[in-house]
Design a protein around this motif. Structure first.
Motif, PDB file in Angstrom:
ATOM      1  N   THR A   1      46.552  41.899 -80.866  1.00 50.20           N
ATOM      2  CA  THR A   1      47.186  42.399 -79.639  1.00 50.20           C
ATOM      3  C   THR A   1      47.595  43.860 -79.859  1.00 50.20           C
ATOM      4  O   THR A   1      47.752  44.263 -81.026  1.00 50.20           O
ATOM      5  CB  THR A   1      48.435  41.564 -79.303  1.00 50.20           C
ATOM      6  OG1 THR A   1      49.297  41.553 -80.440  1.00 50.20           O
ATOM      7  CG2 THR A   1      48.062  40.147 -78.939  1.00 50.20           C
TER       8      THR A   1
ATOM      9  N   ARG B   1      46.066  43.073 -76.145  1.00 50.77           N
ATOM     10  CA  ARG B   1      44.746  42.681 -75.636  1.00 50.77           C
ATOM     11  C   ARG B   1      44.585  43.003 -74.153  1.00 50.77           C
ATOM     12  O   ARG B   1      43.532  42.720 -73.574  1.00 50.77           O
ATOM     13  CB  ARG B   1      44.585  41.168 -75.791  1.00 50.77           C
ATOM     14  CG  ARG B   1      44.595  40.647 -77.215  1.00 50.77           C
ATOM     15  CD  ARG B   1      44.552  39.120 -77.190  1.00 50.77           C
ATOM     16  NE  ARG B   1      44.360  38.566 -78.519  1.00 50.77           N
ATOM     17  CZ  ARG B   1      44.269  37.262 -78.768  1.00 50.77           C
ATOM     18  NH1 ARG B   1      44.333  36.403 -77.771  1.00 50.77           N
ATOM     19  NH2 ARG B   1      44.096  36.824 -79.997  1.00 50.77           N
ATOM     20  N   ILE B   2      45.657  43.473 -73.535  1.00 50.03           N
ATOM     21  CA  ILE B   2      45.667  43.633 -72.068  1.00 50.03           C
ATOM     22  C   ILE B   2      46.141  45.040 -71.704  1.00 50.03           C
ATOM     23  O   ILE B   2      47.094  45.548 -72.309  1.00 50.03           O
ATOM     24  CB  ILE B   2      46.647  42.621 -71.432  1.00 50.03           C
ATOM     25  CG1 ILE B   2      46.293  41.175 -71.816  1.00 50.03           C
ATOM     26  CG2 ILE B   2      46.729  42.802 -69.918  1.00 50.03           C
ATOM     27  CD1 ILE B   2      45.091  40.593 -71.143  1.00 50.03           C
TER      28      ILE B   2
ATOM     29  N   VAL C   1      40.485  40.030 -75.144  1.00 51.13           N
ATOM     30  CA  VAL C   1      40.970  38.793 -75.768  1.00 51.13           C
ATOM     31  C   VAL C   1      40.072  38.430 -76.950  1.00 51.13           C
ATOM     32  O   VAL C   1      40.559  38.009 -78.002  1.00 51.13           O
ATOM     33  CB  VAL C   1      41.040  37.656 -74.725  1.00 51.13           C
ATOM     34  CG1 VAL C   1      41.315  36.317 -75.404  1.00 51.13           C
ATOM     35  CG2 VAL C   1      42.125  37.954 -73.693  1.00 51.13           C
TER      36      VAL C   1
ATOM     37  N   PHE D   1      40.541  32.942 -83.218  1.00 49.62           N
ATOM     38  CA  PHE D   1      41.833  33.505 -82.836  1.00 49.62           C
ATOM     39  C   PHE D   1      41.646  34.594 -81.791  1.00 49.62           C
ATOM     40  O   PHE D   1      42.489  34.798 -80.919  1.00 49.62           O
ATOM     41  CB  PHE D   1      42.562  34.072 -84.059  1.00 49.62           C
ATOM     42  CG  PHE D   1      43.850  34.767 -83.712  1.00 49.62           C
ATOM     43  CD1 PHE D   1      44.988  34.035 -83.368  1.00 49.62           C
ATOM     44  CD2 PHE D   1      43.931  36.156 -83.688  1.00 49.62           C
ATOM     45  CE1 PHE D   1      46.168  34.675 -83.023  1.00 49.62           C
ATOM     46  CE2 PHE D   1      45.111  36.804 -83.348  1.00 49.62           C
ATOM     47  CZ  PHE D   1      46.238  36.057 -83.021  1.00 49.62           C
TER      48      PHE D   1
ATOM     49  N   ARG E   1      51.111  31.259 -77.348  1.00 49.19           N
ATOM     50  CA  ARG E   1      51.121  32.298 -76.323  1.00 49.19           C
ATOM     51  C   ARG E   1      52.568  32.750 -76.151  1.00 49.19           C
ATOM     52  O   ARG E   1      53.417  31.910 -75.830  1.00 49.19           O
ATOM     53  CB  ARG E   1      50.584  31.736 -75.006  1.00 49.19           C
ATOM     54  CG  ARG E   1      49.143  31.250 -75.091  1.00 49.19           C
ATOM     55  CD  ARG E   1      48.810  30.286 -73.979  1.00 49.19           C
ATOM     56  NE  ARG E   1      49.570  29.046 -74.131  1.00 49.19           N
ATOM     57  CZ  ARG E   1      49.498  28.007 -73.311  1.00 49.19           C
ATOM     58  NH1 ARG E   1      48.692  28.053 -72.266  1.00 49.19           N
ATOM     59  NH2 ARG E   1      50.220  26.932 -73.515  1.00 49.19           N
TER      60      ARG E   1
ATOM     61  N   MET F   1      45.447  34.120 -72.271  1.00 53.07           N
ATOM     62  CA  MET F   1      45.392  34.294 -73.729  1.00 53.07           C
ATOM     63  C   MET F   1      45.539  35.766 -74.122  1.00 53.07           C
ATOM     64  O   MET F   1      45.054  36.181 -75.169  1.00 53.07           O
ATOM     65  CB  MET F   1      44.076  33.749 -74.327  1.00 53.07           C
ATOM     66  CG  MET F   1      43.746  32.348 -73.935  1.00 53.07           C
ATOM     67  SD  MET F   1      44.942  31.183 -74.582  1.00 53.07           S
ATOM     68  CE  MET F   1      44.760  29.869 -73.410  1.00 53.07           C
ATOM     69  N   GLY F   2      46.209  36.551 -73.290  1.00 55.57           N
ATOM     70  CA  GLY F   2      46.369  37.966 -73.587  1.00 55.57           C
ATOM     71  C   GLY F   2      47.422  38.252 -74.638  1.00 55.57           C
ATOM     72  O   GLY F   2      47.407  39.306 -75.260  1.00 55.57           O
ATOM     73  N   CYS F   3      48.370  37.332 -74.840  1.00 52.10           N
ATOM     74  CA  CYS F   3      49.543  37.642 -75.676  1.00 52.10           C
ATOM     75  C   CYS F   3      49.691  36.682 -76.849  1.00 52.10           C
ATOM     76  O   CYS F   3      50.793  36.410 -77.297  1.00 52.10           O
ATOM     77  CB  CYS F   3      50.798  37.633 -74.808  1.00 52.10           C
ATOM     78  SG  CYS F   3      51.126  36.036 -74.021  1.00 52.10           S
ATOM     79  N   THR F   4      48.575  36.180 -77.339  1.00 52.65           N
ATOM     80  CA  THR F   4      48.616  35.169 -78.405  1.00 52.65           C
ATOM     81  C   THR F   4      49.120  35.733 -79.735  1.00 52.65           C
ATOM     82  O   THR F   4      48.800  36.864 -80.097  1.00 52.65           O
ATOM     83  CB  THR F   4      47.206  34.599 -78.610  1.00 52.65           C
ATOM     84  OG1 THR F   4      46.724  34.149 -77.358  1.00 52.65           O
ATOM     85  CG2 THR F   4      47.206  33.451 -79.612  1.00 52.65           C
ATOM     86  N   CYS F   5      49.910  34.944 -80.452  1.00 53.56           N
ATOM     87  CA  CYS F   5      50.297  35.310 -81.821  1.00 53.56           C
ATOM     88  C   CYS F   5      50.069  34.107 -82.735  1.00 53.56           C
ATOM     89  O   CYS F   5      49.913  32.982 -82.270  1.00 53.56           O
ATOM     90  CB  CYS F   5      51.760  35.742 -81.867  1.00 53.56           C
ATOM     91  SG  CYS F   5      52.916  34.385 -81.614  1.00 53.56           S
TER      92      CYS F   5
ATOM     93  N   GLU G   1      55.284  41.154 -75.898  1.00 53.13           N
ATOM     94  CA  GLU G   1      53.863  41.491 -76.016  1.00 53.13           C
ATOM     95  C   GLU G   1      53.360  41.883 -74.635  1.00 53.13           C
ATOM     96  O   GLU G   1      53.914  41.447 -73.626  1.00 53.13           O
ATOM     97  CB  GLU G   1      53.095  40.272 -76.548  1.00 53.13           C
ATOM     98  CG  GLU G   1      51.656  40.539 -76.933  1.00 53.13           C
ATOM     99  CD  GLU G   1      51.486  41.752 -77.844  1.00 53.13           C
ATOM    100  OE1 GLU G   1      51.139  42.835 -77.316  1.00 53.13           O
ATOM    101  OE2 GLU G   1      51.704  41.624 -79.060  1.00 53.13           O
ATOM    102  N   ARG G   2      52.327  42.716 -74.608  1.00 58.93           N
ATOM    103  CA  ARG G   2      51.696  43.010 -73.321  1.00 58.93           C
ATOM    104  C   ARG G   2      51.036  41.747 -72.796  1.00 58.93           C
ATOM    105  O   ARG G   2      50.324  41.062 -73.532  1.00 58.93           O
ATOM    106  CB  ARG G   2      50.633  44.098 -73.488  1.00 58.93           C
ATOM    107  CG  ARG G   2      51.206  45.483 -73.466  1.00 58.93           C
ATOM    108  CD  ARG G   2      50.114  46.508 -73.656  1.00 58.93           C
ATOM    109  NE  ARG G   2      50.694  47.834 -73.832  1.00 58.93           N
ATOM    110  CZ  ARG G   2      50.767  48.732 -72.853  1.00 58.93           C
ATOM    111  NH1 ARG G   2      50.290  48.476 -71.654  1.00 58.93           N
ATOM    112  NH2 ARG G   2      51.304  49.913 -73.084  1.00 58.93           N
ATOM    113  N   MET G   3      51.273  41.449 -71.521  1.00 59.63           N
ATOM    114  CA  MET G   3      50.784  40.201 -70.942  1.00 59.63           C
ATOM    115  C   MET G   3      49.840  40.459 -69.782  1.00 59.63           C
ATOM    116  O   MET G   3      49.963  41.464 -69.090  1.00 59.63           O
ATOM    117  CB  MET G   3      51.968  39.374 -70.428  1.00 59.63           C
ATOM    118  CG  MET G   3      52.884  38.893 -71.536  1.00 59.63           C
ATOM    119  SD  MET G   3      54.328  38.065 -70.858  1.00 59.63           S
ATOM    120  CE  MET G   3      55.235  37.769 -72.387  1.00 59.63           C
TER     121      MET G   3
ATOM    122  N   GLN H   1      39.117  34.018 -77.751  1.00 58.37           N
ATOM    123  CA  GLN H   1      40.011  33.036 -78.365  1.00 58.37           C
ATOM    124  C   GLN H   1      39.695  31.663 -77.778  1.00 58.37           C
ATOM    125  O   GLN H   1      39.647  31.502 -76.554  1.00 58.37           O
ATOM    126  CB  GLN H   1      41.478  33.378 -78.084  1.00 58.37           C
ATOM    127  CG  GLN H   1      42.424  32.381 -78.755  1.00 58.37           C
ATOM    128  CD  GLN H   1      43.866  32.566 -78.338  1.00 58.37           C
ATOM    129  OE1 GLN H   1      44.247  33.636 -77.870  1.00 58.37           O
ATOM    130  NE2 GLN H   1      44.661  31.538 -78.493  1.00 58.37           N
TER     131      GLN H   1
END
Lengths: 243, 303
Positions: B57, B59-60, B71, B53, A228, A216-220, A206-208, B74
């Motif tokens: 994504t 998100r960045i 984000v 939630f 994360r 919390m940029g890569c949460t699933c 995931e993009r981080m 969340q």
């Protein structure tokens, strides 16, 4: 996590777009397979996360594909270049549940982290099968390196120009394994997940933002709540995955 | 010895350095790296009444001298924050925190602040009326003076703690919103939130972010943030927490000269996890270099 300075010792193409970079530095906290490092690259703001292909002694091996500005800049780095790395990121694979005959399935640049895993499994006396999926014959890399570890290696290519024609799933048909370790694009992970009955560990991308769990940029979503990818992953157990 | 302490509406903190909300989680990841008690305070992850939630994504996205995030707030919800996150944080962090609160209605802001108002650990509320990444709330309150005042008044009524309103830079005249919040009873202001931006992937020809747009932060926004702090300082009498691209002790001093009493550090934490500690350590030397003995004396010094 630790912040460490590494020095590039080698940076060579394996195929037209895939490079292997070797660096010298302290590899203590990347000894667990499936973890990643986050590189600072001059001129770019965010760090770039890359999975660890191998870590032995003071030598760290990263394999990357030039897909954007970060990896293109990396491909131009000469030996001697010093890099600021956050090391020891992510949870990584565990070998306890592998059983005697696990299958390692890698697609494209999902292949590299399976190398250290394969080395660890072989050291434990296990007999892994490694399925490596690529688009075409000229994109294939590391098949020989896995063979040299003593693993059974099956290559698949989408156009049939090397090995079995089709996706990695073509190589899994009719075979049973004690466990699955997978890393690759999400459609590949899902196909492997659906085709195999045994348990397994699947590594996601995931993009981080930070790579260490702060932004919390890569949460699933998982069956056990939000995770994360960078901190609670990138490796998820089969039973917790939500597609 | 130089004096780095500053006072936000009566709340004295050892130094003006505060990690910004959303870039520091609840502090644990950083507590593994250094003793976070060196910080002036820390702003916890933006909290809403219910768990969220956030956005899908990606998100960045990376940007020249900065980054975009979408984000989308969340967070585990106010109950979890009160019952689990704050007690857990107390084990690592002895000081009071900045509680960042978001909402989608005036009632939700009230409810969340009320639920946290009794917590000793909270030094001040930072009311986020400026999140650009959620729909039907967030920034909508921060771009209209009447709506900003309505949130301020409502929150003011339900807590005796300090209320700071976090302002959006995505407006024509930030001083107008600032004045509306001051008139509605805000103890202070916090600015700036991120600037709305976007990036497009050349291969797919689609926006990089699943949310299409996101908030720009990092050094790219620093001069804008500095200008806005400068303008707002001239327009109101209440204290300002300045933020936007701050990455060094010199940036902190410059932001304070523009009018900030304290300074939040955001995006820099994500690329350099030690940056806040390093800023705190560098401050005395930088103060001496510029002939500053008492940091609080330079607030607004550029006016």
């Amino acid at each position: 996590m630790e912040q460490k300075i590494f020095t590039v010792t080698e940076n060579l193409p394996l195929t037209a777009a895939v490079y292997r970079m070797r660096l010298r530095g302290d590899t203590t906290d990347v000894q667990c397979p499936g973890r990643f490092v986050n590189l600072r690259i001059d001129g770019l703001y965010l760090r770039r996360p890359l999975s660890v292909c191998d870590a032995e002694g003071d030598c760290l091996t990263l394999i990357y594909k030039t897909v954007g500005e970060g990896t293109e800049r990396m491909s131009r780095m000469a030996p001697g270049t010093r890099l600021d790395l956050l090391t020891g990121l992510g949870n990584g694979y565990t070998t306890e549940k592998s059983g005697p005959t696990p299958c390692l399935v890698g697609g494209g640049v999902g292949v590299p982290p399976l190398y250290l895993l394969c080395r660890r499994l072989r050291a434990e006396g296990k007999r892994p099968t490694v399925v490596l999926g690529f688009g075409r014959a000229d994109e294939v890399f590391y098949a020989q390196e896995f063979r040299a570890l003593g693993a059974e290696v099956v290559v698949t290519t989408a156009d049939g120009s090397c090995g079995i024609r089709g996706f990695v799933t073509a190589a899994l048909e009719g075979r049973t394994f004690s466990y699955i370790y997978a890393c690759g694009p999400e459609p590949m992970l899902r196909a492997v997940y659906e085709q195999t009955a045994c348990g397994g560990q699947y590594s996601f991308e995931e993009r981080m933002g930070c790579g260490f769990g702060a932004c919390m940029g890569c949460t699933c979503r998982t069956k056990y709540g939000n995770k994360r990818i960078c901190r609670d992953g990138p490796v998820l157990e089969k039973e917790e995955i939500v597609w | 010895m130089v004096d780095t302490s500053v006072t936000l509406s009566g709340w004295r903190i050892d130094n003006p350095v505060i990690p910004a909300s959303g870039t520091f989680g609840f502090g644990y990841e950083f507590a593994e790296l250094y003793d976070i008690n060196c910080l002036g305070s820390l702003a916890i992850k933006g909290t809403t009444a219910e768990p969220r939630f956030g956005n899908p994504t990606p998100r960045i996205a990376d940007c020249p001298s900065g980054m975009l995030n979408a984000v989308g707030l969340q967070n585990p919800g106010v109950r979890e924050v009160r019952e689990r996150e704050l007690p857990r944080l107390a084990a690592y962090f002895r000081k009071k925190v900045v509680a960042n609160v978001s909402g989608f209605s005036v009632g939700e802001y009230e409810k969340t602040v009320e639920a946290l108002s009794g917590e000793e650990q909270i030094g001040l509320f930072e009311i986020n009326i400026s999140c650009p990444n959620v729909h039907g709330g967030g920034m909508a309150f921060g771009t209209d003076p009447a709506a900003a005042a309505a949130v301020t008044e409502a929150v003011r009524r339900v807590t005796d703690k300090l209320v700071y309103i976090k302002l959006s830079p995505n407006v024509t005249d930030i001083t107008e919103i600032a004045r509306a919040c001051e008139a509605a009873g805000a103890d202070g202001l916090s600015l700036i939130n991120t600037l709305l931006g976007m990036r497009i992937d050349l291969r797919t020809r689609r926006p990089v972010l699943a949310n299409r747009t996101g908030g720009l932060s990092g050094p790219a926004v620093y001069p804008i943030a500095l200008r806005m702090v400068y303008d707002v300082y001239a327009a109101v009498k209440i204290p300002i927490i300045g933020m936007g691209g701050v990455s060094s002790a010199r940036d902190v001093i410059e932001m304070m000269l523009a009018g900030a009493t304290a300074v939040e550090v955001g995006a820099a934490n994500l690329v350099d996890p030690y940056v806040c500690r390093d800023i705190v350590e560098a401050l005395p030397t930088e103060m001496e270099r510029y002939g500053i003995r008492k940091l609080s004396e330079i607030i607004g010094g550029a006016h």
